[in-house]
Design a protein around this motif. Structure first.
Motif, mmCIF file in Angstrom:
data_model
loop_
_atom_site.group_PDB
_atom_site.id
_atom_site.type_symbol
_atom_site.label_atom_id
_atom_site.label_comp_id
_atom_site.label_asym_id
_atom_site.label_seq_id
_atom_site.Cartn_x
_atom_site.Cartn_y
_atom_site.Cartn_z
ATOM 1 N N ASN A 161 0.827 -1.215 0.000
ATOM 2 C CA ASN A 161 0.000 0.000 0.000
ATOM 3 C C ASN A 161 0.855 1.257 0.000
ATOM 4 O O ASN A 161 0.430 2.324 -0.462
ATOM 5 C CB ASN A 161 -0.936 0.009 1.215
ATOM 6 C CG ASN A 161 -2.137 -0.890 1.015
ATOM 7 O OD1 ASN A 161 -2.340 -1.465 -0.069
ATOM 8 N ND2 ASN A 161 -2.945 -1.048 2.051
ATOM 9 N N TRP A 162 2.070 1.163 0.542
ATOM 10 C CA TRP A 162 3.025 2.278 0.488
ATOM 11 C C TRP A 162 3.333 2.612 -0.970
ATOM 12 O O TRP A 162 3.317 3.783 -1.375
ATOM 13 C CB TRP A 162 4.290 1.873 1.247
ATOM 14 C CG TRP A 162 5.402 2.879 1.297
ATOM 15 C CD1 TRP A 162 5.293 4.218 1.507
ATOM 16 C CD2 TRP A 162 6.801 2.600 1.157
ATOM 17 N NE1 TRP A 162 6.551 4.795 1.520
ATOM 18 C CE2 TRP A 162 7.479 3.826 1.306
ATOM 19 C CE3 TRP A 162 7.537 1.441 0.947
ATOM 20 C CZ2 TRP A 162 8.864 3.921 1.236
ATOM 21 C CZ3 TRP A 162 8.920 1.528 0.882
ATOM 22 C CH2 TRP A 162 9.570 2.754 1.024
ATOM 23 N N LEU A 163 3.581 1.584 -1.767
ATOM 24 C CA LEU A 163 3.905 1.795 -3.182
ATOM 25 C C LEU A 163 2.679 2.301 -3.940
ATOM 26 O O LEU A 163 2.803 3.136 -4.850
ATOM 27 C CB LEU A 163 4.420 0.496 -3.801
ATOM 28 C CG LEU A 163 5.588 -0.185 -3.073
ATOM 29 C CD1 LEU A 163 6.120 -1.347 -3.887
ATOM 30 C CD2 LEU A 163 6.705 0.806 -2.763
ATOM 31 N N ARG A 164 1.506 1.817 -3.568
ATOM 32 C CA ARG A 164 0.287 2.291 -4.218
ATOM 33 C C ARG A 164 0.065 3.781 -3.920
ATOM 34 O O ARG A 164 -0.397 4.541 -4.784
ATOM 35 C CB ARG A 164 -0.924 1.478 -3.767
ATOM 36 C CG ARG A 164 -0.890 0.003 -4.162
ATOM 37 C CD ARG A 164 -2.224 -0.676 -3.941
ATOM 38 N NE ARG A 164 -3.213 -0.143 -4.874
ATOM 39 C CZ ARG A 164 -3.395 -0.609 -6.109
ATOM 40 N NH1 ARG A 164 -2.654 -1.605 -6.566
ATOM 41 N NH2 ARG A 164 -4.317 -0.069 -6.875
ATOM 42 N N ARG A 198 6.561 -9.586 0.508
ATOM 43 C CA ARG A 198 5.089 -9.593 0.474
ATOM 44 C C ARG A 198 4.544 -9.301 -0.928
ATOM 45 O O ARG A 198 3.349 -9.036 -1.076
ATOM 46 C CB ARG A 198 4.554 -8.553 1.452
ATOM 47 C CG ARG A 198 4.978 -8.767 2.889
ATOM 48 C CD ARG A 198 4.131 -9.811 3.606
ATOM 49 N NE ARG A 198 4.481 -9.850 5.018
ATOM 50 C CZ ARG A 198 3.953 -9.065 5.940
ATOM 51 N NH1 ARG A 198 3.042 -8.170 5.600
ATOM 52 N NH2 ARG A 198 4.327 -9.163 7.207
ATOM 53 N N PHE A 199 5.404 -9.304 -1.918
ATOM 54 C CA PHE A 199 4.971 -8.958 -3.275
ATOM 55 C C PHE A 199 3.894 -9.907 -3.776
ATOM 56 O O PHE A 199 4.026 -11.135 -3.689
ATOM 57 C CB PHE A 199 6.166 -8.993 -4.236
ATOM 58 C CG PHE A 199 5.767 -8.855 -5.683
ATOM 59 C CD1 PHE A 199 5.424 -7.618 -6.201
ATOM 60 C CD2 PHE A 199 5.716 -9.969 -6.513
ATOM 61 C CE1 PHE A 199 5.033 -7.490 -7.530
ATOM 62 C CE2 PHE A 199 5.339 -9.846 -7.840
ATOM 63 C CZ PHE A 199 4.999 -8.601 -8.350
ATOM 64 N N ARG A 200 2.819 -9.326 -4.293
ATOM 65 C CA ARG A 200 1.763 -10.059 -4.980
ATOM 66 C C ARG A 200 1.393 -9.254 -6.215
ATOM 67 O O ARG A 200 1.020 -8.085 -6.109
ATOM 68 C CB ARG A 200 0.523 -10.236 -4.084
ATOM 69 C CG ARG A 200 0.760 -11.001 -2.793
ATOM 70 C CD ARG A 200 1.062 -12.479 -3.054
ATOM 71 N NE ARG A 200 1.206 -13.207 -1.800
ATOM 72 C CZ ARG A 200 2.343 -13.319 -1.124
ATOM 73 N NH1 ARG A 200 3.441 -12.705 -1.581
ATOM 74 N NH2 ARG A 200 2.392 -14.010 0.002
ATOM 75 N N SER A 201 1.478 -9.870 -7.373
ATOM 76 C CA SER A 201 1.254 -9.138 -8.623
ATOM 77 C C SER A 201 -0.136 -8.519 -8.680
ATOM 78 O O SER A 201 -0.303 -7.402 -9.191
ATOM 79 C CB SER A 201 1.464 -10.069 -9.819
ATOM 80 O OG SER A 201 0.590 -11.182 -9.742
ATOM 81 N N GLU A 202 -1.134 -9.202 -8.110
ATOM 82 C CA GLU A 202 -2.485 -8.651 -8.166
ATOM 83 C C GLU A 202 -2.612 -7.372 -7.345
ATOM 84 O O GLU A 202 -3.452 -6.505 -7.650
ATOM 85 C CB GLU A 202 -3.515 -9.685 -7.685
ATOM 86 C CG GLU A 202 -3.371 -10.136 -6.244
ATOM 87 C CD GLU A 202 -2.418 -11.310 -6.061
ATOM 88 O OE1 GLU A 202 -2.463 -11.954 -4.995
ATOM 89 O OE2 GLU A 202 -1.638 -11.584 -7.008
ATOM 90 N N MET A 249 -0.322 -5.119 -7.191
ATOM 91 C CA MET A 249 0.414 -4.076 -7.897
ATOM 92 C C MET A 249 -0.233 -3.717 -9.234
ATOM 93 O O MET A 249 0.323 -2.924 -9.996
ATOM 94 C CB MET A 249 1.858 -4.533 -8.125
ATOM 95 C CG MET A 249 2.703 -4.621 -6.860
ATOM 96 S SD MET A 249 2.962 -2.998 -6.079
ATOM 97 C CE MET A 249 3.969 -2.176 -7.324
ATOM 98 N N GLU A 250 -1.387 -4.259 -9.499
ATOM 99 C CA GLU A 250 -2.053 -3.999 -10.765
ATOM 100 C C GLU A 250 -2.360 -2.506 -10.913
ATOM 101 O O GLU A 250 -2.955 -1.883 -10.035
ATOM 102 C CB GLU A 250 -3.351 -4.807 -10.856
ATOM 103 C CG GLU A 250 -4.028 -4.729 -12.218
ATOM 104 C CD GLU A 250 -5.229 -5.650 -12.309
ATOM 105 O OE1 GLU A 250 -6.038 -5.452 -13.232
ATOM 106 O OE2 GLU A 250 -5.357 -6.552 -11.453
ATOM 107 N N PRO A 291 9.459 -3.806 -13.402
ATOM 108 C CA PRO A 291 8.307 -3.932 -14.316
ATOM 109 C C PRO A 291 7.182 -2.949 -14.033
ATOM 110 O O PRO A 291 6.296 -2.771 -14.879
ATOM 111 C CB PRO A 291 7.846 -5.382 -14.082
ATOM 112 C CG PRO A 291 9.058 -6.097 -13.584
ATOM 113 C CD PRO A 291 9.782 -5.088 -12.760
ATOM 114 N N TYR A 292 7.218 -2.286 -12.852
ATOM 115 C CA TYR A 292 6.193 -1.318 -12.496
ATOM 116 C C TYR A 292 6.715 0.117 -12.570
ATOM 117 O O TYR A 292 6.153 1.026 -11.954
ATOM 118 C CB TYR A 292 5.655 -1.626 -11.097
ATOM 119 C CG TYR A 292 5.068 -3.012 -11.025
ATOM 120 C CD1 TYR A 292 3.754 -3.258 -11.408
ATOM 121 C CD2 TYR A 292 5.848 -4.096 -10.612
ATOM 122 C CE1 TYR A 292 3.219 -4.534 -11.377
ATOM 123 C CE2 TYR A 292 5.327 -5.381 -10.580
ATOM 124 C CZ TYR A 292 4.014 -5.596 -10.971
ATOM 125 O OH TYR A 292 3.499 -6.864 -10.946
#
Length: 586
Positions: A242-245, A268-272, A274-275, A306-307
């Motif tokens: 959520n920090w990155l969001r 804790r990375f989850r691709s969904e 980071m969509e 990739p983001y």
């Protein structure tokens, strides 16, 4: 930037120049709640509260600020600066008073007031009871519905702005005396080095009673006239992505955190989750407050490129409360320097080329000294400068170096006014008075600083230096049942005075019911022997969440050692597996 006399004048300036810009926005742990204040609104709220504080204090009185990350903290902090009250940001007291620094801080700074939110964050009355016992007046703080600025509040640059209590990672917390001038000089150093400006929005989850959270992530954007977004530490720990969001949502350029936070985002990375996230706006990913690991920088970059994350945004830095905050960092856009050096050389307190593939240790540069700041690497025993290639204690000089420790003249003299013996490198006319950091490092021929550990934490086994963070990293990586960044290595003495190394390590929550302690101990012992050529005296597995850490996430090795010796740690256990595994001590 124009010259200011105080942080109070900075806020007044921004209130006039950028009145309608959202100065501070807070992400509540409650979904959808994001209260904010403009620069004009923040100035008016702080000035209104300053009138109330001035009626109850005299300049120089101390006031505890006991808040979560909220608008009321920001208002209270600036109100103290305006009224000439010395702010003392403090973590809300914990239930277990025996392991809580708040009592020591209260006793040390003898505050007249304690400010906290009006909303009852103390339902049990524990905090109010402690304040009453010490004769400290409690002042509940709420935002005024229609604040009126009755008068201007300007302070002198030499006045004490606040006390920043040290983390207590190696000793009892001490109150670092930071003046308005110290703050202004360090904030300007940051602006110039990192290239920050009025559009450099900051996003932070670090507590505001920690210097990195307060100065880098709150005061720096206010100094610039830039927006600041605050998240709660608990929200980050539960959902780090959520920090990155939030960085994406606000187009933030600056976000700073300790090294472990970047590891946690990867773990804790989850691709969904980071969509739709685009991190291309992130220009300064400051990594500080604890040793920076080269592996962490590479893992984070590989995961989030990739983001839109740019590897050149990663900005390892070095700082400490005694220097106000930032000491060194690379310029915006510069690539991080990572060196392959001899692991055996580091054990001998020197930096050299690896002798073979198994002798490689990778260290990351924390950049060069900020403009106007001088660095030296000094032998802590002889107090003489060390030649290039040697590791020693980092000493520094700067106008941002604080005034000393509150009510500790002897310690202030020893730490803030140290002298380098026979200093032929000192330019004519330069004062021979230095701040001793207690950190160990090396400066290369390009002036890049590499920090390798804490002087008090170094362990010497058979004449060889071992840095605890290196052993801790090896232990955590040796078995999947162990938590990364949740171990402590320290030394004890045997009957003959030789140092023996003990490791206390948390287990993963998901593995705590199924792991085999003998299997884990064997894997740990093998990894440490293979990587460091030493055997551990004891491996202690403990329950997740019980390793002593500071509020900023630093491992408290000395406290861990004391609790282990006193039998106070909470062991991992199962019906048939002992938690405390002895190891060969030869």
């Amino acid at each position: 930037m124009r010259g200011f006399s105080s942080l109070a004048e900075v806020l007044q300036h921004q209130a006039v120049q950028r009145p309608d810009v959202a100065a501070v926005t807070v992400y509540s742990d409650r979904p959808g709640e994001r209260p904010s204040l403009t620069f004009a609104g923040l100035h008016a709220q702080a000035a209104c509260l300053a009138d109330q504080l001035a009626a109850q204090t005299v300049p120089g009185d101390r006031a505890l600020l006991i808040f979560p990350s909220c608008l009321e903290f920001v208002v209270a902090y600036f109100a103290c600066l305006m009224a000439g009250v010395v702010a003392v940001p403090m973590m809300p007291p914990r239930r277990n008073a025996n392991h809580d620094a708040s009592a020591a801080i209260m006793a040390d700074c003898t505050p007249r007031l304690a400010l906290s939110p009006t909303k009852d964050s103390d339902p049990r009355g524990t905090l109010r009871e402690r304040l009453t016992e010490r004769g400290i007046r409690h002042v509940p703080v709420a935002l005024a519905p229609e604040p009126v600025v009755a008068r201007g509040w300007l302070r002198d640059a030499t006045e004490l702005a606040f006390l920043q209590y040290t983390s207590g990672s190696t000793s009892t917390p001490k109150g670092v005396m930071v003046s308005h001038k110290n703050l202004l000089d360090n904030l300007e150093m940051m602006r110039a080095r990192l290239g920050n400006h009025t559009d450099s929005a900051h996003v932070s989850w670090i507590p505001l009673y920690h210097d990195l959270g307060l100065i880098m992530n709150l005061l720096q954007p206010i100094y610039l006239g830039a927006p600041c977004v605050l998240m709660t530490p608990s929200g980050f720990m539960h959902r780090p992505l959520n920090w990155l969001r939030a960085i994406h949502e606000h187009g933030a350029e600056v976000a700073a955190a300790p090294n472990f936070a970047y590891d946690l985002c990867v773990d804790r990375f989850r691709s969904e989750q980071m969509e739709g996230v685009d991190l291309s706006s992130w220009k300064i990913a400051l990594n500080g407050a604890e040793p920076v690991r080269a592996a962490t920088l590479e893992r984070f970059t590989a995961t989030f490129e990739p983001y839109g994350f740019d590897a050149r945004a990663m900005r390892p830095a070095y700082g400490l409360a005694e220097a106000t905050l930032l000491v060194s960092a690379a310029d915006r856009g510069a690539e991080t320097r990572i060196r392959d050096v001899s692991a055996s050389g580091l054990k001998d307190a020197r930096v050299a080329a690896p002798e073979h593939l198994d002798d490689i240790s990778r260290i990351a540069s924390c950049g060069s000294a900020m403009a106007g700041l001088s660095l030296a690497v000094v032998d802590p025993e002889t107090r003489r400068r060390l030649p290039p290639g040697r590791i020693g204690e980092i000493w520094l000089q700067a106008s941002s170096v604080a005034c000393g420790y509150w009510e500790r003249p002897a310690e202030s003299e020893a730490t803030f006014r140290a002298r380098i013996e026979a200093d032929s490198e000192r330019p004519p006319g330069q004062e021979n008075s230095w701040l001793r950091t207690g950190d160990l490092g090396h400066i290369d021929t390009d002036g890049e600083l590499y920090v390798v550990g804490r002087l008090k934490d170094v362990m010497i086994v058979r004449g060889v230096n071992h840095y605890p963070q290196d052993i801790e990293a090896t232990v955590a990586a040796s078995h999947p049942s162990l938590r990364r960044d949740h171990g402590a290595a320290f030394a004890i003495l045997d009957d003959e005075g030789a140092e023996l190394i003990v490791v206390v390590q948390e287990v993963e929550r998901t593995q705590r019911h199924s792991l085999s302690a003998p299997e884990v101990a064997a894997a740990v012992q093998a990894a440490v022997v293979n990587n460091h050529d030493i055997a551990l005296h004891k491996i202690v597995l403990i329950r997740p969440g019980t390793l002593p850490k500071t509020t900023s996430g630093k491992i408290q090795r000395s406290l861990t050692k004391r609790r282990w010796l006193d039998g106070e740690l909470e062991p991992w256990n199962s019906a048939n597996q002992p938690a405390d595994q002895p190891a060969d001590s030869h």
